[in-house]
Every structure is written in structure tokens, then in C-alpha cells.
Design a protein around this motif. Structure first.
Motif, PDB file in Angstrom:
ATOM      1  N   GLU A 103       0.953  -1.133  -0.157  1.00  0.00           N
ATOM      2  CA  GLU A 103       0.031   0.068  -0.121  1.00  0.00           C
ATOM      3  C   GLU A 103       0.806   1.433  -0.073  1.00  0.00           C
ATOM      4  OE1 GLU A 103      -2.764  -0.291   3.285  1.00  0.00           O
ATOM      5  OE2 GLU A 103      -3.650  -2.432   2.493  1.00  0.00           O
ATOM      6  N   GLY A 104       2.277   1.164  -0.555  1.00  0.00           N
ATOM      7  CA  GLY A 104       3.080   2.345  -0.400  1.00  0.00           C
ATOM      8  C   GLY A 104       2.804   3.052  -1.654  1.00  0.00           C
ATOM      9  N   GLN A 105       3.542   4.285  -1.637  1.00  0.00           N
ATOM     10  CA  GLN A 105       3.557   5.147  -2.614  1.00  0.00           C
ATOM     11  C   GLN A 105       4.479   5.125  -3.721  1.00  0.00           C
ATOM     12  OE1 GLN A 105       4.175   8.669  -0.039  1.00  0.00           O
ATOM     13  NE2 GLN A 105       2.118   9.218  -0.211  1.00  0.00           N
ATOM     14  N   VAL A 106       4.526   4.824  -5.063  1.00  0.00           N
ATOM     15  CA  VAL A 106       5.427   4.874  -6.022  1.00  0.00           C
ATOM     16  C   VAL A 106       5.910   6.163  -6.175  1.00  0.00           C
ATOM     17  CG1 VAL A 106       5.874   4.109  -8.322  1.00  0.00           C
ATOM     18  CG2 VAL A 106       4.286   2.829  -7.203  1.00  0.00           C
ATOM     19  N   VAL A 107       7.210   6.581  -5.867  1.00  0.00           N
ATOM     20  CA  VAL A 107       7.745   7.688  -5.661  1.00  0.00           C
ATOM     21  C   VAL A 107       8.805   8.051  -7.213  1.00  0.00           C
ATOM     22  CG1 VAL A 107       7.721   8.129  -3.332  1.00  0.00           C
ATOM     23  CG2 VAL A 107       9.664   6.964  -4.469  1.00  0.00           C
ATOM     24  N   HIS A 108       9.023   6.599  -7.814  1.00  0.00           N
ATOM     25  CA  HIS A 108       9.955   6.867  -9.062  1.00  0.00           C
ATOM     26  C   HIS A 108       9.417   5.409  -9.737  1.00  0.00           C
ATOM     27  CE1 HIS A 108      12.824   7.786 -11.777  1.00  0.00           C
ATOM     28  NE2 HIS A 108      13.399   6.525 -11.677  1.00  0.00           N
ATOM     29  N   SER A 109       9.626   5.566 -11.019  1.00  0.00           N
ATOM     30  CA  SER A 109       9.572   4.399 -12.093  1.00  0.00           C
ATOM     31  C   SER A 109      10.234   4.641 -13.131  1.00  0.00           C
ATOM     32  CB  SER A 109       8.084   3.923 -12.188  1.00  0.00           C
ATOM     33  OG  SER A 109       7.446   4.873 -12.940  1.00  0.00           O
TER      34      SER A 109
END
Length: 137
Positions: A103-109
Motif C-alpha cells: 500500500e506504499g506510494q510509488v515515488v519513481h518508476s
């Protein structure tokens, strides 16, 4: 005399062609099957996760996958996830809760077909997440 992995464990698949990543303290590498042979040939790369590492104190997880699996036209996908601190009704951190990156936040892809572009990108995000503080107290 300098010890070299290649000399101490010749032919070991555990160390054969591994990239020399710079990983500061605080990281737990859970899986690493990256190898320099991927620089020249993407055939047969499978097992979706190729690399995963977690820095619990900084609350980051970095994952490298290959999609679609076993497709020589596929690409590497690097994803950086931040797990926010759970908060009380008053907004204070709840520190005794386990991490859940689901349930984390994607901060970079980042996506690339180039192994040579992947490795510096991976090292950059390991370094950045080693010092980055997203949330205050």
C-alpha cells in the motif's frame, strides 16, 4: 593483496558476472540475479523480480523486474516505493507497525531495455533513498 570474488569462488553462479553495485549500510538485499551478461543479451530473462532491496529505517523498497518475462524484446522496470508512517488520529507516527509496501506510494518508476542504463539508475536511487526523508516527525 586484494581479495577478488572471482578468484575466491571461480565459476560460482552466485557471483558470476554480478554488477559491482555500491550499496550503503541500512539496505537489505532480498534478491539479486542481475548479471553483466544482460548487457548483451535479454534472451531468457525471467522470474519477474531480478533485484529487490529494502531500507526499513528510510521506509523504501526498490524493485527491478523484467517484463514481459522471457521476451527478448522486453524491458527492465525499476520501481521505488515509499511506505508512509501509519498515523494516529492526532497525526503522530505509530512506530510499532510492520512495513507494508503493498500500500506504499510509488515515488519513481523507470523503464529501459538497456542494462547499461539500468545499473546507474539503480545506484542513483539506492543513494537517494539512503538520505531522502519524505515525512517529518
Amino acid at each position: 593483496m586484494t581479495f577478488r570474488i572471482e578468484d575466491g569462488f571461480p565459476g560460482s553462479k552466485a557471483f558470476l558476472n554480478m554488477p559491482a553495485l555500491r550499496i550503503p549500510s541500512g539496505w537489505r538485499v532480498g534478491w539479486n540475479v542481475l548479471c553483466s551478461e544482460m548487457e548483451h543479451d535479454l534472451t531468457g530473462i525471467g522470474g519477474s523480480t531480478l533485484y529487490t532491496a529494502t531500507n526499513e529505517s528510510r521506509r523504501f523498497n526498490i524493485d527491478v523486474a523484467f517484463r514481459p518475462e522471457f521476451d527478448p524484446e522486453g524491458h527492465f522496470e525499476l520501481t521505488v516505493v515509499y511506505c508512509p508512517w501509519p498515523r494516529s488520529e492526532r497525526g503522530r507516527r505509530i512506530k510499532d507497525q510492520p512495513l507494508s509496501f503493498l500500500e506504499g506510494q510509488v515515488v519513481h518508476s523507470f523503464e529501459t531495455q538497456s542494462y547499461n542504463q539500468l545499473i546507474p539508475e539503480l545506484e542513483y536511487w539506492i543513494a537517494r533513498c539512503s538520505v531522502w526523508e519524505i515525512e517529518g516527525h
